[in-house]
Design a protein around this motif. Structure first.
Motif, PDB file in Angstrom:
ATOM      1  N   PRO A  75      12.259 -41.945 -15.265  1.00  7.00           N
ATOM      2  CA  PRO A  75      11.765 -43.194 -14.662  1.00  7.00           C
ATOM      3  C   PRO A  75      10.824 -42.954 -13.484  1.00  7.00           C
ATOM      4  CG  PRO A  75      14.103 -43.387 -15.154  1.00  7.00           C
ATOM      5  CD  PRO A  75      13.736 -41.952 -15.380  1.00  7.00           C
ATOM      6  N   ARG A  76      11.095 -41.909 -12.695  1.00  9.27           N
ATOM      7  CA  ARG A  76      10.195 -41.600 -11.574  1.00  9.27           C
ATOM      8  C   ARG A  76       8.839 -41.130 -12.088  1.00  9.27           C
ATOM      9  NH1 ARG A  76      11.342 -37.365  -8.618  1.00  9.27           N
ATOM     10  NH2 ARG A  76      13.135 -36.600  -9.777  1.00  9.27           N
ATOM     11  N   LEU A  77       8.856 -40.346 -13.186  1.00 10.46           N
ATOM     12  CA  LEU A  77       7.577 -39.916 -13.755  1.00 10.46           C
ATOM     13  C   LEU A  77       6.816 -41.115 -14.308  1.00 10.46           C
ATOM     14  CD1 LEU A  77       5.559 -37.756 -14.529  1.00 10.46           C
ATOM     15  CD2 LEU A  77       6.804 -37.433 -16.687  1.00 10.46           C
ATOM     16  N   ALA A  78       7.531 -42.031 -14.916  1.00 11.35           N
ATOM     17  CA  ALA A  78       6.875 -43.224 -15.472  1.00 11.35           C
ATOM     18  C   ALA A  78       6.142 -44.000 -14.379  1.00 11.35           C
ATOM     19  CB  ALA A  78       7.901 -44.108 -16.169  1.00 11.35           C
ATOM     20  N   GLU A  79       6.745 -44.046 -13.187  1.00  7.29           N
ATOM     21  CA  GLU A  79       6.065 -44.715 -12.061  1.00  7.29           C
ATOM     22  C   GLU A  79       4.792 -43.977 -11.681  1.00  7.29           C
ATOM     23  OE1 GLU A  79       8.901 -44.967  -8.925  1.00  7.29           O
ATOM     24  OE2 GLU A  79      10.239 -46.324 -10.016  1.00  7.29           O
ATOM     25  N   ARG A  80       4.868 -42.647 -11.665  1.00  9.68           N
ATOM     26  CA  ARG A  80       3.671 -41.861 -11.346  1.00  9.68           C
ATOM     27  C   ARG A  80       2.605 -42.046 -12.411  1.00  9.68           C
ATOM     28  NH1 ARG A  80       4.385 -37.869  -7.353  1.00  9.68           N
ATOM     29  NH2 ARG A  80       2.147 -37.557  -7.574  1.00  9.68           N
ATOM     30  N   ILE A  81       3.034 -42.157 -13.645  1.00  7.58           N
ATOM     31  CA  ILE A  81       2.086 -42.353 -14.755  1.00  7.58           C
ATOM     32  C   ILE A  81       1.360 -43.684 -14.603  1.00  7.58           C
ATOM     33  CG2 ILE A  81       1.994 -42.833 -17.238  1.00  7.58           C
ATOM     34  CD1 ILE A  81       4.133 -40.620 -17.568  1.00  7.58           C
ATOM     35  N   ASP A  82       2.099 -44.714 -14.217  1.00  5.90           N
ATOM     36  CA  ASP A  82       1.457 -46.025 -14.005  1.00  5.90           C
ATOM     37  C   ASP A  82       0.379 -45.935 -12.928  1.00  5.90           C
ATOM     38  OD1 ASP A  82       2.974 -47.267 -15.937  1.00  5.90           O
ATOM     39  OD2 ASP A  82       4.519 -47.958 -14.532  1.00  5.90           O
ATOM     40  N   LEU A  83       0.685 -45.240 -11.840  1.00  2.30           N
ATOM     41  CA  LEU A  83      -0.294 -45.073 -10.763  1.00  2.30           C
ATOM     42  C   LEU A  83      -1.500 -44.276 -11.246  1.00  2.30           C
ATOM     43  CD1 LEU A  83       2.117 -44.258  -7.775  1.00  2.30           C
ATOM     44  CD2 LEU A  83       0.884 -46.396  -8.186  1.00  2.30           C
ATOM     45  N   LEU A  84      -1.212 -43.247 -12.029  1.00  2.00           N
ATOM     46  CA  LEU A  84      -2.298 -42.400 -12.538  1.00  2.00           C
ATOM     47  C   LEU A  84      -3.198 -43.174 -13.496  1.00  2.00           C
ATOM     48  CD1 LEU A  84      -3.459 -39.522 -12.584  1.00  2.00           C
ATOM     49  CD2 LEU A  84      -1.839 -38.979 -14.411  1.00  2.00           C
ATOM     50  N   LEU A  85      -2.583 -43.922 -14.399  1.00  2.00           N
ATOM     51  CA  LEU A  85      -3.372 -44.686 -15.378  1.00  2.00           C
ATOM     52  C   LEU A  85      -4.214 -45.768 -14.701  1.00  2.00           C
ATOM     53  CD1 LEU A  85      -0.782 -45.082 -18.294  1.00  2.00           C
ATOM     54  CD2 LEU A  85      -2.812 -43.616 -18.251  1.00  2.00           C
ATOM     55  N   ALA A  86      -3.712 -46.271 -13.582  1.00  2.00           N
ATOM     56  CA  ALA A  86      -4.460 -47.317 -12.871  1.00  2.00           C
ATOM     57  C   ALA A  86      -5.796 -46.809 -12.343  1.00  2.00           C
ATOM     58  CB  ALA A  86      -3.609 -47.860 -11.724  1.00  2.00           C
ATOM     59  N   PHE A  90       7.186 -33.889  -9.435  1.00  2.00           N
ATOM     60  CA  PHE A  90       5.890 -34.206 -10.043  1.00  2.00           C
ATOM     61  C   PHE A  90       4.822 -34.197  -8.960  1.00  2.00           C
ATOM     62  CE2 PHE A  90       9.248 -37.091 -11.680  1.00  2.00           C
ATOM     63  CZ  PHE A  90       9.550 -36.379 -12.826  1.00  2.00           C
ATOM     64  N   ASP A  91       3.728 -33.582  -9.274  1.00  2.00           N
ATOM     65  CA  ASP A  91       2.589 -33.578  -8.352  1.00  2.00           C
ATOM     66  C   ASP A  91       1.326 -33.848  -9.155  1.00  2.00           C
ATOM     67  OD1 ASP A  91       3.789 -32.880  -5.820  1.00  2.00           O
ATOM     68  OD2 ASP A  91       4.179 -30.918  -6.700  1.00  2.00           O
ATOM     69  N   VAL A  92       0.410 -34.547  -8.546  1.00  2.00           N
ATOM     70  CA  VAL A  92      -0.904 -34.733  -9.149  1.00  2.00           C
ATOM     71  C   VAL A  92      -1.924 -34.050  -8.253  1.00  2.00           C
ATOM     72  CG1 VAL A  92      -2.676 -36.366  -9.884  1.00  2.00           C
ATOM     73  CG2 VAL A  92      -0.256 -36.923 -10.214  1.00  2.00           C
ATOM     74  N   GLN A  93      -2.613 -33.067  -8.822  1.00  2.00           N
ATOM     75  CA  GLN A  93      -3.675 -32.377  -8.096  1.00  2.00           C
ATOM     76  C   GLN A  93      -5.003 -32.736  -8.739  1.00  2.00           C
ATOM     77  OE1 GLN A  93      -2.617 -28.228  -8.302  1.00  2.00           O
ATOM     78  NE2 GLN A  93      -0.892 -28.444  -6.880  1.00  2.00           N
ATOM     79  N   THR A  94      -5.967 -33.081  -7.920  1.00  2.00           N
ATOM     80  CA  THR A  94      -7.270 -33.489  -8.457  1.00  2.00           C
ATOM     81  C   THR A  94      -8.344 -32.510  -8.007  1.00  2.00           C
ATOM     82  OG1 THR A  94      -6.596 -35.804  -8.386  1.00  2.00           O
ATOM     83  CG2 THR A  94      -8.938 -35.365  -8.593  1.00  2.00           C
ATOM     84  N   GLN A  95      -9.052 -31.971  -8.984  1.00  2.00           N
ATOM     85  CA  GLN A  95     -10.169 -31.081  -8.694  1.00  2.00           C
ATOM     86  C   GLN A  95     -11.400 -31.601  -9.417  1.00  2.00           C
ATOM     87  OE1 GLN A  95      -8.880 -27.096  -9.727  1.00  2.00           O
ATOM     88  NE2 GLN A  95      -8.355 -26.673  -7.598  1.00  2.00           N
ATOM     89  N   GLN A  96     -12.453 -31.827  -8.678  1.00  2.00           N
ATOM     90  CA  GLN A  96     -13.707 -32.337  -9.239  1.00  2.00           C
ATOM     91  C   GLN A  96     -13.460 -33.590 -10.068  1.00  2.00           C
ATOM     92  OE1 GLN A  96     -15.136 -28.802 -11.256  1.00  2.00           O
ATOM     93  NE2 GLN A  96     -16.206 -28.094  -9.418  1.00  2.00           N
ATOM     94  N   GLY A  97     -12.584 -34.430  -9.540  1.00  2.00           N
ATOM     95  CA  GLY A  97     -12.336 -35.716 -10.174  1.00  2.00           C
ATOM     96  C   GLY A  97     -11.394 -35.695 -11.357  1.00  2.00           C
ATOM     97  N   GLY A 138      12.458 -37.887 -21.419  1.00  2.00           N
ATOM     98  CA  GLY A 138      11.296 -37.195 -20.879  1.00  2.00           C
ATOM     99  C   GLY A 138      10.136 -37.198 -21.854  1.00  2.00           C
ATOM    100  N   VAL A 139      10.458 -36.984 -23.124  1.00  2.00           N
ATOM    101  CA  VAL A 139       9.411 -37.041 -24.154  1.00  2.00           C
ATOM    102  C   VAL A 139       8.770 -38.427 -24.168  1.00  2.00           C
ATOM    103  CG1 VAL A 139       8.965 -36.968 -26.640  1.00  2.00           C
ATOM    104  CG2 VAL A 139      10.479 -35.265 -25.594  1.00  2.00           C
ATOM    105  N   ALA A 140       9.606 -39.462 -24.062  1.00  2.00           N
ATOM    106  CA  ALA A 140       9.079 -40.832 -24.090  1.00  2.00           C
ATOM    107  C   ALA A 140       8.104 -41.072 -22.937  1.00  2.00           C
ATOM    108  CB  ALA A 140      10.233 -41.830 -24.021  1.00  2.00           C
ATOM    109  N   ALA A 141       8.396 -40.510 -21.774  1.00  2.00           N
ATOM    110  CA  ALA A 141       7.488 -40.678 -20.632  1.00  2.00           C
ATOM    111  C   ALA A 141       6.142 -40.027 -20.910  1.00  2.00           C
ATOM    112  CB  ALA A 141       8.120 -40.086 -19.372  1.00  2.00           C
ATOM    113  N   LEU A 142       6.169 -38.844 -21.528  1.00  2.00           N
ATOM    114  CA  LEU A 142       4.907 -38.166 -21.839  1.00  2.00           C
ATOM    115  C   LEU A 142       4.147 -38.889 -22.957  1.00  2.00           C
ATOM    116  CD1 LEU A 142       6.065 -34.449 -21.551  1.00  2.00           C
ATOM    117  CD2 LEU A 142       4.706 -35.766 -19.919  1.00  2.00           C
ATOM    118  N   VAL A 143       4.887 -39.463 -23.894  1.00  2.00           N
ATOM    119  CA  VAL A 143       4.231 -40.258 -24.945  1.00  2.00           C
ATOM    120  C   VAL A 143       3.557 -41.477 -24.329  1.00  2.00           C
ATOM    121  CG1 VAL A 143       4.651 -41.741 -26.951  1.00  2.00           C
ATOM    122  CG2 VAL A 143       5.705 -39.479 -26.824  1.00  2.00           C
ATOM    123  N   LYS A 144       4.234 -42.074 -23.356  1.00  2.00           N
ATOM    124  CA  LYS A 144       3.645 -43.225 -22.655  1.00  2.00           C
ATOM    125  C   LYS A 144       2.327 -42.830 -21.990  1.00  2.00           C
ATOM    126  CE  LYS A 144       4.370 -46.290 -18.704  1.00  2.00           C
ATOM    127  NZ  LYS A 144       5.258 -46.708 -17.612  1.00  2.00           N
TER     128      LYS A 144
END
Lengths: 152, 102
Positions: B28-39, B5-12, B59-65
């Motif tokens: 579970p690792r994606l869920a952790e990244r999602i928490d950081l992203l949502l924060a 998983f990678d998060v790339q940010t362009q123009q915010g 995996g679907v559940a993580a994306l639904v989250k």
């Protein structure tokens, strides 16, 4: 008539899930004739509708056995027997974990965007037949026929 | 069949790239990244699934989250590049329309 019978025994733990999924993917490939592995990158892709359906269902049942029958602890094995025939795949999965009531599992409320309870629904929908007989050993039977063009 | 998983940010605007197999081992690792992203209260998030080969219900559940989290903040989520087995799963679960990939 069986063309080939393949057997795999793995510990009932998620560490061995990839091995089991690859085993099933290969069994699917024998039926569908698909090509799943990118020879250049070693990547693993499931594209044929038959492979997609069976691999998706298998992953859910494997998860179910590890998490619910064995409770996430490595205290048993999962025996997988794949019977490959021309145009069909039949699978038996045996475990010695905790039993459950297969028919009591409700359908997920898809309109409410559930975050759980989707696994058995995926397996039931993707396969032609799925059954569960409490043991020991508990026995899952999964099967699907390959639909050829013009057979719909 | 691992996932990355990678998060790339362009123009915010963040884009979450998911590669490989998003499943009970990797979700579970994606869920952790999602928490950081949502924060970061991102407002709008693009999820690029063009390199996602396999997905299961975890995996679907993580994306639904992620979807629910973004929506709860009043933001928007856009999924791109869904194909093959993951697309079949989204359609079966009727999430293709929710995720705007119909």
């Amino acid at each position: 008539m069986s063309v080939a019978t393949l057997r795999l025994v793995v510990p009932g733990h998620l560490r061995f899930r990839t091995v089991a999924v690859r085993f099933i993917a290969e069994a699917c490939r024998l039926v569908s004739g698909s090509h799943m592995f990118d020879d250049r990158t070693g990547g693993f892709q499931v594209q044929h509708p038959f492979d997609t359906a069976f691999v998706s269902a298998f992953m859910e049942i494997f998860n179910n056995i590890v998490l619910h029958a064995y409770g996430g602890t490595e205290r048993g094995v999962i025996e997988v027997t794949a019977s490959v025939t021309v145009g069909a795949l039949a699978l038996e999965m045996r475990d010695t974990g905790t039993i459950f009531d297969f028919h009591a599992v409700p359908l997920p409320a898809l309109d409410e965007l559930p975050e759980g309870g989707m696994g058995l629904h995926i397996a039931r929908t993707m396969l032609d037949e799925i059954s569960y007989r409490p043991g020991p050993p508990n026995l899952w039977r999964l099967s699907k026929r390959l639909v050829l063009p013009g057979q719909l | 069949m691992t996932a990355s998983f990678d998060v790339q940010t362009q123009q915010g605007q963040p884009t979450l790239l998911v590669r490989g197999s998003l499943d009970i081992n990797s979700a579970p690792r994606l869920a952790e990244r999602i928490d950081l992203l949502l924060a970061t209260k991102p407002g709008r998030v693009v999820v690029d699934l063009s390199a996602l080969d396999l997905i299961d219900s975890s995996g679907v559940a993580a994306l639904v989250k992620l979807y629910k989290g973004i929506r709860a903040q009043g933001g928007q989520l856009e999924m791109r590049g869904t194909r093959d087995q993951p697309l079949a799963i989204f359609k079966l679960l009727r999430m293709d329309k929710v995720f705007g990939i119909a």
